[in-house]
Structures are given as structure tokens and as C-alpha cells.
Design an enzyme around this catalytic site. Structure first.
Site, PDB file in Angstrom:
ATOM      1  N   PRO A 184       0.829  -1.197  -0.257  1.00 43.70           N
ATOM      2  CA  PRO A 184       0.094  -0.075   0.085  1.00 43.70           C
ATOM      3  C   PRO A 184       0.913   1.325   0.032  1.00 43.70           C
ATOM      4  O   PRO A 184       0.292   2.310  -0.368  1.00 43.70           O
ATOM      5  CB  PRO A 184      -0.905  -0.165   1.258  1.00 43.70           C
ATOM      6  CG  PRO A 184      -0.823  -1.427   1.664  1.00 43.70           C
ATOM      7  CD  PRO A 184       0.671  -2.067   1.193  1.00 43.70           C
TER       8      PRO A 184
ATOM      9  N   GLU B  31       3.102  -7.754   8.768  1.00 49.00           N
ATOM     10  CA  GLU B  31       2.942  -6.202   8.836  1.00 49.00           C
ATOM     11  C   GLU B  31       3.880  -5.502   7.633  1.00 49.00           C
ATOM     12  O   GLU B  31       3.917  -4.391   7.495  1.00 49.00           O
ATOM     13  CB  GLU B  31       3.248  -5.622  10.142  1.00 49.00           C
ATOM     14  CG  GLU B  31       1.955  -5.579  10.839  1.00 49.00           C
ATOM     15  CD  GLU B  31       1.208  -6.943  10.858  1.00 49.00           C
ATOM     16  OE1 GLU B  31       0.241  -7.103  10.501  1.00 49.00           O
ATOM     17  OE2 GLU B  31       2.026  -7.519  11.909  1.00 49.00           O
TER      18      GLU B  31
ATOM     19  N   ARG C 138      -2.151 -10.359 -20.754  1.00 49.77           N
ATOM     20  CA  ARG C 138      -3.103 -10.141 -21.824  1.00 49.77           C
ATOM     21  C   ARG C 138      -2.530  -9.139 -22.738  1.00 49.77           C
ATOM     22  O   ARG C 138      -3.128  -9.079 -23.736  1.00 49.77           O
ATOM     23  CB  ARG C 138      -4.418  -9.579 -21.288  1.00 49.77           C
ATOM     24  CG  ARG C 138      -4.443  -8.182 -20.512  1.00 49.77           C
ATOM     25  CD  ARG C 138      -5.914  -7.953 -19.807  1.00 49.77           C
ATOM     26  NE  ARG C 138      -6.733  -7.600 -20.792  1.00 49.77           N
ATOM     27  CZ  ARG C 138      -6.751  -6.477 -21.502  1.00 49.77           C
ATOM     28  NH1 ARG C 138      -5.738  -5.597 -21.290  1.00 49.77           N
ATOM     29  NH2 ARG C 138      -7.728  -6.236 -22.295  1.00 49.77           N
TER      30      ARG C 138
ATOM     31  N   ASP D 229      -9.527  -1.249 -25.140  1.00 48.64           N
ATOM     32  CA  ASP D 229     -10.160  -1.175 -24.217  1.00 48.64           C
ATOM     33  C   ASP D 229      -9.680   0.118 -23.297  1.00 48.64           C
ATOM     34  O   ASP D 229      -9.174   0.931 -23.674  1.00 48.64           O
ATOM     35  CB  ASP D 229     -10.321  -2.392 -23.273  1.00 48.64           C
ATOM     36  CG  ASP D 229      -8.827  -2.947 -23.203  1.00 48.64           C
ATOM     37  OD1 ASP D 229      -8.036  -2.241 -23.113  1.00 48.64           O
ATOM     38  OD2 ASP D 229      -8.681  -4.150 -22.675  1.00 48.64           O
TER      39      ASP D 229
END
Ligand code: 9WO
Length: 253
Positions: free
Chosen positions: A88, A115, A153, A168
Site C-alpha cells: 500500500p 505487517e 493479456r 479497451d
């Protein structure tokens, strides 16, 4: 494309390698995934990979030695691969980063647990720390899966239609995708936009472009700064801005 993945729980990732677009890419040998298990690089009877944080506090931190040995082990087969830590605290992941990594041909992904990992591993053995969004998971595996899927992809031959990876969201222009419709023509009292049934391919292309621009403007205006925009795109965006300033109801745009 060759992936190396460092994880205490490869069982989370393995199923994706057998199904869908990624599964097909593995079977066709267009991608490969080699796992490294930090527990295999421990010396104690309990195969300890975590320890208490210096300074105290809750939770555990992944010890540096097994992680650095996992990286070294994967680099034997993937000497040029950038080493990416999913967390994060990382820089937000973008499609442009996915394209760059795909172009490099190999990537090592470190999926942490507990953690987090000892900061000195990040300082000297991690090339890029990236986040797939502002939320906390219980480990980096799901983020690593997202990276493997997004890169796979783009590998030539993996998608049936060679343009479908480009057309896309974010494909070439950096905009959100337009809405899509299929049969039936009327569903829940709502009809498919008439232009899509008109057979007028140019009118359809213009309609799709406008809706992609409108959605991006409404939902992700931050993307417009880096999007590839034609003069008529810019004109349409100015129209949207002007309509907003005149306080027109959003449904009329
Ligand atoms: C756990 C935790 C527990 C108590 C207080 C603070 C805490 N922070 C964390 C934490 O961030 N744990 C991470 C779990 C450590 C690195 C691997 N984990 C992880 C990666 N969770 N979420 C991600 C992640 C990766 C990429 N993009 C978004 C989320």
C-alpha cells in the site's frame, strides 16, 4: 513473459495459472511463473520467516535474509528482471507501467505477508514499490495476481483479437471505456442507444469516443491530463465544461 514470484502462500496464486486468459497463456508457453518460497531459505527447525518489530508494537515483520536469498535464486534464471514489491506504500500502478514491464520480458514480484518486510530489503533489493489501490489486503499475493493478469493479456498471441488489448480502457488513448450493449434490444424497459443499431460505423465511432470522454470527465478527470486528445476531443470536453458552468442537469449532456 517470465515471472518470478516470492510468496509464503503460492497456493493463492496457483489456481489462476490454470484458467482463463492467463491459463491459456501458460499452456501456450507464452508466459511462465517460477515461485520462490522464503521458508526454503531458512536454517532453523521452525523455518522462521518473521520476527518481532524493533521498537515494539503489534504484529510481525518478514526477516530480510530469506527474502534476499529468494531474489538471488530467481535472478539466476531472470538476471534482467526488475524486482517489484507490492504494498500500500507503493506508487500507484498504471497501465503504462504494465506496458513497460511487459516490454522487458521478465519480472520478479515480491508478495509480502504480516505487517510488511524489513525496510533494508526495499532499500537495496527492490527496484519498484507499487500499489494497486488504496486499501490493505492481508498479503501481496492478490496484487501480484493483478500484475500477472494485466501483463499476460498484453503478451503477443495471448488474446484472440490482436486489437482487443489496445481498444479497451487505457489501451491507446488513456481514457475510460465507453458503455457496451448486447441483445436483447430492450431490457428492463431500457433500449439500446439507436446509433448502435444504425449500421453507420463512423457515427458509432464518434458516439463511442464521446461517451468515453464524458465518462472520463465525470468519473476520472485526473486521467484527462495524460490522455491523447484530438482537437475535436478537446472541443467536446470544453462543451461539457460550459454545460456544467451553465448548471445544466447532468442528464442533458
Ligand atoms: C498490516 C497491518 C496491521 C496493523 C497495522 C497496520 C498494518 N499494515 C499492514 C500492512 O500493510 N500489511 C501488508 C500486507 C504488508 C505487505 C503485504 N500486504 C499487503 C500488500 N497488503 N496490501 C497490499 C497491497 C499491495 C498492493 N496494492 C495494494 C495493497
Amino acid at each position: 513473459m517470465q515471472f518470478g514470484v516470492i510468496s509464503l502462500l503460492p497456493e493463492i496464486i496457483e489456481p489462476m495459472l490454470n484458467v482463463g486468459v492467463v491459463g491459456r497463456a501458460v499452456k501456450q508457453q507464452r508466459i511462465s511463473v517460477e515461485f520462490a518460497q522464503p521458508r526454503d531459505f531458512t536454517n532453523d527447525a521452525h523455518r522462521t520467516v518473521d520476527d518481532r518489530p524493533f521498537g515494539g508494537g503489534p504484529g510481525m515483520v518478514m526477516k530480510p535474509e530469506p527474502l534476499v536469498q529468494c531474489i538471488a535464486s530467481l535472478k539466476k534464471n531472470l538476471p534482467a528482471a526488475p524486482v517489484v514489491y507490492l504494498s500500500p506504500q507503493g506508487k500507484p500502478l498504471r497501465q503504462s507501467t504494465i506496458r513497460r514491464w511487459q516490454g522487458g520480458g521478465s519480472l520478479i514480484l515480491l508478495a509480502g505477508r504480516y505487517e510488511g518486510i524489513d525496510e533494508r530489503v526495499i532499500d537495496t533489493h527492490i527496484d519498484e514499490e507499487v500499489s494497486i489501490g488504496d486499501y490493505v489486503l492481508s498479503g501481496g499475493e492478490i496484487a501480484a495476481m493483478a500484475v500477472i493478469d494485466a501483463i499476460s493479456r498484453l503478451v503477443p498471441g495471448v488474446l484472440g483479437h490482436p486489437d482487443s488489448a489496445l481498444e479497451d480502457s487505457f489501451g491507446d488513448h488513456g481514457l475510460l471505456d465507453c458503455p457496451h450493449y448486447t441483445r436483447p434490444e430492450k431490457f428492463d424497459e431500457k433500449s439500446v442507444p439507436a446509433v448502435l443499431l444504425s449500421g453507420d460505423h463512423q457515427a458509432i465511432a464518434i458516439w463511442r469516443r464521446k461517451l468515453a470522454l464524458k465518462r472520463t470527465w465525470e468519473r476520472r478527470p485526473d486521467l484527462l491530463a495524460n490522455a491523447t486528445l484530438s482537437d475535436s476531443d478537446k472541443q467536446y470536453l470544453q462543451q461539457l465544461e460550459a454545460a456544467q458552468q451553465d448548471n445544466e442537469p447532468a442528464g442533458d449532456r
